[in-house]
Design a protein around this motif. Sequence first.
Motif, mmCIF file in Angstrom:
data_model
loop_
_atom_site.group_PDB
_atom_site.id
_atom_site.type_symbol
_atom_site.label_atom_id
_atom_site.label_comp_id
_atom_site.label_asym_id
_atom_site.label_seq_id
_atom_site.Cartn_x
_atom_site.Cartn_y
_atom_site.Cartn_z
ATOM 1 N N ILE A 1 78.234 -22.473 -9.552
ATOM 2 C CA ILE A 1 77.267 -23.074 -8.623
ATOM 3 C C ILE A 1 76.813 -22.051 -7.587
ATOM 4 O O ILE A 1 75.619 -21.900 -7.310
ATOM 5 C CB ILE A 1 77.882 -24.319 -7.936
ATOM 6 N N VAL A 2 77.772 -21.319 -7.043
ATOM 7 C CA VAL A 2 77.417 -20.332 -6.014
ATOM 8 C C VAL A 2 76.625 -19.171 -6.636
ATOM 9 O O VAL A 2 75.656 -18.665 -6.049
ATOM 10 C CB VAL A 2 78.690 -19.856 -5.271
ATOM 11 N N ALA A 3 77.004 -18.782 -7.840
ATOM 12 C CA ALA A 3 76.257 -17.707 -8.522
ATOM 13 C C ALA A 3 74.820 -18.142 -8.806
ATOM 14 O O ALA A 3 73.872 -17.375 -8.624
ATOM 15 C CB ALA A 3 76.965 -17.321 -9.826
ATOM 16 N N ARG A 4 74.639 -19.369 -9.214
ATOM 17 C CA ARG A 4 73.282 -19.863 -9.491
ATOM 18 C C ARG A 4 72.492 -20.050 -8.193
ATOM 19 O O ARG A 4 71.297 -19.819 -8.169
ATOM 20 C CB ARG A 4 73.345 -21.191 -10.268
ATOM 21 N N HIS A 5 73.202 -20.444 -7.144
ATOM 22 C CA HIS A 5 72.525 -20.600 -5.843
ATOM 23 C C HIS A 5 71.857 -19.289 -5.442
ATOM 24 O O HIS A 5 70.764 -19.273 -4.899
ATOM 25 C CB HIS A 5 73.558 -21.031 -4.790
ATOM 26 N N CYS A 6 72.513 -18.159 -5.767
ATOM 27 C CA CYS A 6 71.911 -16.866 -5.400
ATOM 28 C C CYS A 6 71.291 -16.185 -6.620
ATOM 29 O O CYS A 6 71.135 -14.971 -6.640
ATOM 30 C CB CYS A 6 72.904 -15.982 -4.650
ATOM 31 N N ASN A 7 70.954 -17.016 -7.612
ATOM 32 C CA ASN A 7 70.115 -16.561 -8.728
ATOM 33 C C ASN A 7 70.734 -15.495 -9.623
ATOM 34 O O ASN A 7 70.031 -14.651 -10.175
ATOM 35 C CB ASN A 7 68.768 -16.059 -8.178
ATOM 36 N N MET A 8 72.049 -15.517 -9.785
ATOM 37 C CA MET A 8 72.671 -14.629 -10.779
ATOM 38 C C MET A 8 72.550 -15.287 -12.148
ATOM 39 O O MET A 8 72.536 -16.511 -12.254
ATOM 40 C CB MET A 8 74.166 -14.483 -10.500
ATOM 41 N N ARG A 9 72.502 -14.457 -13.188
ATOM 42 C CA ARG A 9 72.590 -14.997 -14.545
ATOM 43 C C ARG A 9 74.071 -15.148 -14.878
ATOM 44 O O ARG A 9 74.878 -14.278 -14.525
ATOM 45 C CB ARG A 9 71.965 -14.030 -15.548
ATOM 46 N N VAL A 10 74.398 -16.221 -15.581
ATOM 47 C CA VAL A 10 75.816 -16.510 -15.787
ATOM 48 C C VAL A 10 76.143 -16.804 -17.247
ATOM 49 O O VAL A 10 75.401 -17.526 -17.920
ATOM 50 C CB VAL A 10 76.210 -17.759 -14.961
ATOM 51 N N LEU A 11 77.255 -16.223 -17.704
ATOM 52 C CA LEU A 11 77.849 -16.644 -18.978
ATOM 53 C C LEU A 11 79.315 -16.968 -18.709
ATOM 54 O O LEU A 11 80.010 -16.187 -18.057
ATOM 55 C CB LEU A 11 77.787 -15.544 -20.038
ATOM 56 N N ALA A 12 79.768 -18.119 -19.185
ATOM 57 C CA ALA A 12 81.173 -18.499 -18.963
ATOM 58 C C ALA A 12 81.836 -18.795 -20.298
ATOM 59 O O ALA A 12 81.253 -19.433 -21.180
ATOM 60 C CB ALA A 12 81.241 -19.727 -18.061
ATOM 61 N N LEU A 13 83.059 -18.296 -20.410
ATOM 62 C CA LEU A 13 83.794 -18.363 -21.668
ATOM 63 C C LEU A 13 85.174 -18.966 -21.400
ATOM 64 O O LEU A 13 85.941 -18.423 -20.611
ATOM 65 C CB LEU A 13 83.948 -16.928 -22.180
ATOM 66 N N SER A 14 85.471 -20.073 -22.076
ATOM 67 C CA SER A 14 86.804 -20.680 -21.926
ATOM 68 C C SER A 14 87.674 -20.323 -23.111
ATOM 69 O O SER A 14 87.221 -20.382 -24.256
ATOM 70 C CB SER A 14 86.694 -22.214 -21.889
ATOM 71 N N LEU A 15 88.919 -19.988 -22.814
ATOM 72 C CA LEU A 15 89.915 -19.833 -23.879
ATOM 73 C C LEU A 15 90.718 -21.126 -23.918
ATOM 74 O O LEU A 15 91.267 -21.540 -22.890
ATOM 75 C CB LEU A 15 90.828 -18.646 -23.562
ATOM 76 N N VAL A 16 90.767 -21.764 -25.073
ATOM 77 C CA VAL A 16 91.541 -23.006 -25.193
ATOM 78 C C VAL A 16 93.022 -22.632 -25.247
ATOM 79 O O VAL A 16 93.482 -22.032 -26.220
ATOM 80 C CB VAL A 16 91.128 -23.804 -26.461
ATOM 81 N N THR A 17 93.743 -22.952 -24.187
ATOM 82 C CA THR A 17 95.154 -22.545 -24.114
ATOM 83 C C THR A 17 96.102 -23.690 -24.439
ATOM 84 O O THR A 17 97.295 -23.486 -24.593
ATOM 85 C CB THR A 17 95.487 -22.010 -22.700
ATOM 86 N N ASN A 18 95.586 -24.891 -24.498
ATOM 87 C CA ASN A 18 96.402 -26.049 -24.879
ATOM 88 C C ASN A 18 95.466 -27.186 -25.269
ATOM 89 O O ASN A 18 94.303 -27.200 -24.858
ATOM 90 C CB ASN A 18 97.316 -26.480 -23.721
ATOM 91 N N ASN A 19 95.983 -28.082 -26.087
ATOM 92 C CA ASN A 19 95.190 -29.255 -26.453
ATOM 93 C C ASN A 19 95.556 -30.385 -25.523
ATOM 94 O O ASN A 19 96.722 -30.772 -25.441
ATOM 95 C CB ASN A 19 95.466 -29.670 -27.906
ATOM 96 N N ALA A 20 94.574 -30.907 -24.821
ATOM 97 C CA ALA A 20 94.841 -32.040 -23.940
ATOM 98 C C ALA A 20 95.234 -33.240 -24.808
ATOM 99 O O ALA A 20 94.719 -33.401 -25.913
ATOM 100 C CB ALA A 20 93.591 -32.339 -23.131
#
Length: 315
Positions: free
Chosen positions: A236-255
């Motif tokens: 949210i803060v990165a987008r507020h200041c207009n950065m381009r964003v890529l986010a990557l999650s590693l699945v570390t456990n199954n909920a």
Amino acid sequence: MDNVLPQQAEQALQYLHARIPLELLSPVVGIICGSGLGGLAESVLPEPRAEIPYTNIPHFPQSTVQGHAGKLLFGLFECNRAPVVLMVGRVHYYEGHSMQSVTFPIRVMKRLGVGTLLITNAAGGLRSEYSVGDLVILNDHINLAGLAGLHPLRGPNAESYGTRFPALSDAYDLDLRRRAHQLWKSIDRGPVSTRRLHEGIYAFVGGPSYETRAECRMLRGLGADVVGMSTVPEIIVARHCNMRVLALSLVTNNAVLDPGPRGDETSIQDSRGQDLKRAIEKGKANHEEVLEAGQKAAADVQHLVSLLVRDILNT
Ligand code: ADE
């Protein structure tokens, strides 16, 4: 009432400027390393590097969690030697910091010149087809805390960063997501690897407890694919200041979505004939498991992130 963040970021910037060699300043890409993924530094940033612990930087929040030791690393990226900054370890809301404090490093990165932010995190998988060790490129989020008012942009708006009411419908950069999928296909992970790359929606929860079974079912019902305790305030803060964003999650456990054994059933067998104790223990999340999954996946995550950085710097 003024927002003090711009002045605080300026003080942090001055501190960094006085300590970092000129050729490492002005990074164009920033990377946040999630739990167990701090090894990214070695593969992405060879020596010489400048290393600044969060403890020394004015107004930086201090990490208190095992495996999240905090430092900023400045270095020149492997191939074309462009400056890149890495956050090794991040600070979480559940440690007791405010949302503004948790996201302060993003403000500093913006002032340093970062235009593209790559974020990695550890997350719980909410889809039955996700396996521990799989990766998920985020294409949207559900900000449970934010919808209820716990938001990093709450308070006077820092106009020098961005608008009062930022849109988030395009928060997850499509071009970067496309590139990540392409690059993943080019990685030779060997004949035995079953690791897969998905794309999905991240639900942000405050933590630090892991979710109950009912909460996991609720999150899945809301459309979330993974759940975690970070990243969304940063996005949210990165987008507020207009950065381009890529986010990557590693699945570390199954909920665990399964409701589990009931107290009003007299049988000691659960519905699938499993031993009762095993049924209770099955899928119970713990922090050690999260760190272990991070270590096992580190090589593939590092490979993907470094290919992405190279691609971004070359275009
Ligand atoms: N991080 C890793 N696994 C998680 C989970 N199940 N919930 C929240 N954060 C997590």
